[in-house]
Design an enzyme around this catalytic site. Structure first.
Site, mmCIF file in Angstrom:
data_model
loop_
_atom_site.group_PDB
_atom_site.id
_atom_site.type_symbol
_atom_site.label_atom_id
_atom_site.label_comp_id
_atom_site.label_asym_id
_atom_site.label_seq_id
_atom_site.Cartn_x
_atom_site.Cartn_y
_atom_site.Cartn_z
ATOM 1 N N ASN A 218 6.301 -12.254 -8.229
ATOM 2 C CA ASN A 218 4.638 -12.471 -8.774
ATOM 3 C C ASN A 218 4.514 -11.564 -10.412
ATOM 4 O OD1 ASN A 218 4.182 -9.562 -7.888
ATOM 5 N ND2 ASN A 218 5.034 -10.529 -6.111
ATOM 6 N N ASP A 287 3.443 -12.110 0.862
ATOM 7 C CA ASP A 287 2.780 -12.866 1.961
ATOM 8 C C ASP A 287 3.727 -13.217 2.466
ATOM 9 O OD1 ASP A 287 1.251 -10.942 1.783
ATOM 10 O OD2 ASP A 287 -0.201 -11.647 0.887
ATOM 11 N N LYS A 297 23.543 -23.269 -4.664
ATOM 12 C CA LYS A 297 22.281 -23.620 -5.766
ATOM 13 C C LYS A 297 21.434 -25.304 -5.359
ATOM 14 C CE LYS A 297 20.919 -24.730 -10.705
ATOM 15 N NZ LYS A 297 21.750 -25.065 -11.465
ATOM 16 N N PHE A 331 -3.377 -0.079 -1.603
ATOM 17 C CA PHE A 331 -3.673 -0.764 -3.294
ATOM 18 C C PHE A 331 -4.348 -2.639 -2.559
ATOM 19 C CE2 PHE A 331 -2.953 1.233 -7.238
ATOM 20 C CZ PHE A 331 -2.653 2.726 -6.695
ATOM 21 N N LYS A 345 -9.672 -3.859 4.671
ATOM 22 C CA LYS A 345 -8.343 -2.864 4.533
ATOM 23 C C LYS A 345 -7.123 -2.400 4.918
ATOM 24 C CE LYS A 345 -6.831 -7.183 1.314
ATOM 25 N NZ LYS A 345 -6.252 -7.771 0.182
ATOM 26 N N LYS A 349 -5.593 -2.103 8.374
ATOM 27 C CA LYS A 349 -4.442 -1.601 8.241
ATOM 28 C C LYS A 349 -3.941 0.236 7.662
ATOM 29 C CE LYS A 349 -2.973 -4.901 4.583
ATOM 30 N NZ LYS A 349 -2.248 -5.387 3.638
HETATM 31 N N1 CTP Z 1 1.347 -5.031 1.670
HETATM 32 C C1 CTP Z 1 2.292 -4.888 1.731
HETATM 33 N N2 CTP Z 1 3.235 -5.392 2.546
HETATM 34 C C2 CTP Z 1 2.450 -6.718 2.681
HETATM 35 C C3 CTP Z 1 1.911 -7.740 1.598
HETATM 36 C C4 CTP Z 1 0.843 -6.029 1.059
HETATM 37 O O1 CTP Z 1 2.816 -3.736 2.266
HETATM 38 N N3 CTP Z 1 3.511 -8.064 2.867
HETATM 39 C C5 CTP Z 1 0.156 -4.024 1.238
HETATM 40 C C6 CTP Z 1 0.187 -3.229 -0.511
HETATM 41 O O2 CTP Z 1 1.405 -2.739 -1.061
HETATM 42 C C7 CTP Z 1 -0.944 -3.411 -0.583
HETATM 43 C C8 CTP Z 1 -1.653 -3.537 -0.349
HETATM 44 O O3 CTP Z 1 -0.905 -3.789 1.316
HETATM 45 O O4 CTP Z 1 -1.168 -1.816 -0.503
HETATM 46 C C9 CTP Z 1 -2.812 -4.793 -0.045
HETATM 47 O O5 CTP Z 1 -1.877 -6.115 -0.507
HETATM 48 P P1 CTP Z 1 -2.713 -7.867 -0.977
HETATM 49 O O6 CTP Z 1 -1.906 -8.133 -1.142
HETATM 50 O O7 CTP Z 1 -3.906 -7.372 -0.958
HETATM 51 O O8 CTP Z 1 -3.176 -7.459 0.610
HETATM 52 P P2 CTP Z 1 -3.083 -8.518 1.785
HETATM 53 O O9 CTP Z 1 -3.007 -7.712 3.073
HETATM 54 O O10 CTP Z 1 -1.633 -9.134 1.602
HETATM 55 O O11 CTP Z 1 -4.465 -9.296 1.856
HETATM 56 P P3 CTP Z 1 -4.539 -10.927 1.405
HETATM 57 O O12 CTP Z 1 -4.047 -11.639 1.543
HETATM 58 O O13 CTP Z 1 -5.725 -11.227 2.317
HETATM 59 O O14 CTP Z 1 -5.260 -10.753 -0.075
#
Ligand code: CTP
Length: 413
Positions: A218, A287, A297, A331, A345, A349
């Site tokens: 990303n 995610d 490859k 975050f 969140k 979390k």
């Molecule tokens: N985070 C993490 N591990 C993951 C996904 C997210 O530690 N696999 C942490 C990020 O570092 C951040 C927070 O979770 O501090 C929020 O990440 P975000 O991607 O905004 O949230 P998600 O839980 O993935 O929620 P959504 O996709 O529903 O927005």
């Protein structure tokens, strides 16, 4: 003001620009505040103001050369390491005016005179007060150097906009001496407020392998996490930065753990978590990852390609489950419903605070040098941190740690 019985010690580096004359006023204010000031002048600075002015105001020997000009062997021996001694003995390196040339030398690690050589040996906070002609300030090279220095955790005050000595009107005027002194005081006061904390931070994107050469990733630049790490280290914390692949320099005094995938990031975090008193999850962790990455490859074919993805572990949620009495900060990058999503969140979390920002094309968020966030906690109104350099936003986030600890203790009782 006294710290451990001795006054804060400031190196006042003076570059060669017309604004050098204002360094005298700055020196006077710093002395009035009870600081010990060690002036260091570049050769060009002495074209604008004399060492006698600075030594009279600071009661210190002004350093002007890398090597002693006296001929005796002892003097030469002691002066050969003076730049190291000065670097080790002082709490803050303040450079005012910081010319375009000094910014370039600092950014690229050049060491052609006392100030630039000592700068490389200095490990404390650096505060730069740039001053130059508007075109020089706006030049891509100057801006790139400044960006690099900010990324490394350097602090910058000014420049102001207005009438310049060269006759132009625009950005480039040295910030007012009082404003520079206030920035120095803020750094000196805040310097050790995180001593005793061990702060574990995740930053950057992760890369999830599709095959040996391709990844899913990303746009995270890592800048926010690195700014937090740099600021926390400057404030006396022990900092462990678990970073995905980014193009940023390691901040000074920070222990780096480099990882690629979400799985590696999770393992690194869980390995170091027992020693952490604070966890800050800044990383944009993937995610999902390819469920069956190819060993070789993948070859192109004419047909459509589907890649099956499986969820990764949520590192922040895992840390929330293992929270204990540590402070956990997450975050939330959102495109809508900022506060509602951040609150969700926060609870889901088990965080003490969620730093929420809207992402999407206005120079803040993932890739920009600036950010604008809301600090969302359980028992207080969200605190807005207005748009500012990520280093400034980082400092405001870390300012909340003592309060979060108090709130967590109160809740536990
Ligand atoms: N985070 C993490 N591990 C993951 C996904 C997210 O530690 N696999 C942490 C990020 O570092 C951040 C927070 O979770 O501090 C929020 O990440 P975000 O991607 O905004 O949230 P998600 O839980 O993935 O929620 P959504 O996709 O529903 O927005």
């Amino acid at each position: 003001m006294l710290r451990n019985g001795s006054p804060p010690r400031v190196i006042l580096g003076i570059g060669g620009g017309i604004a050098a004359y204002k360094s005298a006023e700055l020196a006077r204010i710093l002395i009035q505040r009870g600081y010990k000031v060690q002036p260091v002048m570049t050769a060009a600075a002495m074209q604008f103001i004399t060492p006698l002015t600075l030594s009279t105001l600071t009661h210190a020997k002004v350093i002007t050369h890398l090597f002693s000009e006296r001929g005796d062997a002892n003097a030469i021996l002691s002066s050969a390491v003076e730049h190291i001694d000065v670097a080790l003995e002082n709490d803050l390196l303040l450079v005012a005016p910081a010319t375009a040339n000094l910014l370039a030398q600092f950014a690229h690690g050049l060491a052609g005179d006392f100030l630039t050589t000592m700068h490389l040996a200095f490990t404390g906070p650096v505060l730069l007060a740039p001053a130059m002609n508007t075109n020089m300030w706006n030049h891509a090279a100057t801006q790139a150097n400044l960006r690099l220095l900010r990324e490394r955790g350097y602090h910058v005050v000014g420049p102001d906009a207005g009438d310049l000595a060269c006759g132009m009107v625009g950005a480039g005027r040295l910030a007012e001496p009082l404003e520079i002194a206030d920035a120095a005081t803020a750094l000196l006061d805040g310097q050790n407020d995180l001593a005793g904390e061990t702060i574990l931070i995740t930053a950057g994107p992760t890369q999830e392998a599709i095959d040996p050469v391709r990844v899913i990733t990303n746009r995270s630049s890592g800048k926010m996490g690195y700014a937090l790490a740099a600021n926390a280290a400057q404030r006396g914390a022990k900092v462990i930065l678990v970073s995905g692949p980014v193009a940023l320099a390691a901040p000074a005094q920070v222990e780096m753990v480099r990882v690629e995938s979400a799985e590696q990031m999770k393992n690194a975090v869980l390995h170091r978590l027992p020693e952490a008193s604070v966890f800050i999850g800044v990383a944009a962790v993937a995610d999902y990852r390819p469920a069956n990455p190819a060993d070789q490859k993948m070859k192109k074919t004419a047909s459509r390609l589907s890649i099956e993805l499986e969820p990764t572990a949520d590192i922040l949620a895992e840390v929330g489950r293992l929270k204990g009495d540590r402070i956990v900060i997450g975050f939330a990058a959102e495109t809508q419903n900022l506060i509602a999503e951040a609150s969700r969140k926060l609870n889901a979390k088990n965080c003490d605070m969620v730093v929420a920002n809207l992402v999407g094309g206005n120079g803040t968020g993932f890739e920009g040098d600036e950010n604008e966030v809301l600090l969302v906690t359980r028992d207080a109104e969200p605190q807005a941190v207005s748009r500012a350099a990520k280093s400034v936003v980082a400092a405001k986030i870390l300012d909340r740690i003592p309060g979060l600890r108090l709130a967590a203790h109160a809740e536990a009782r």
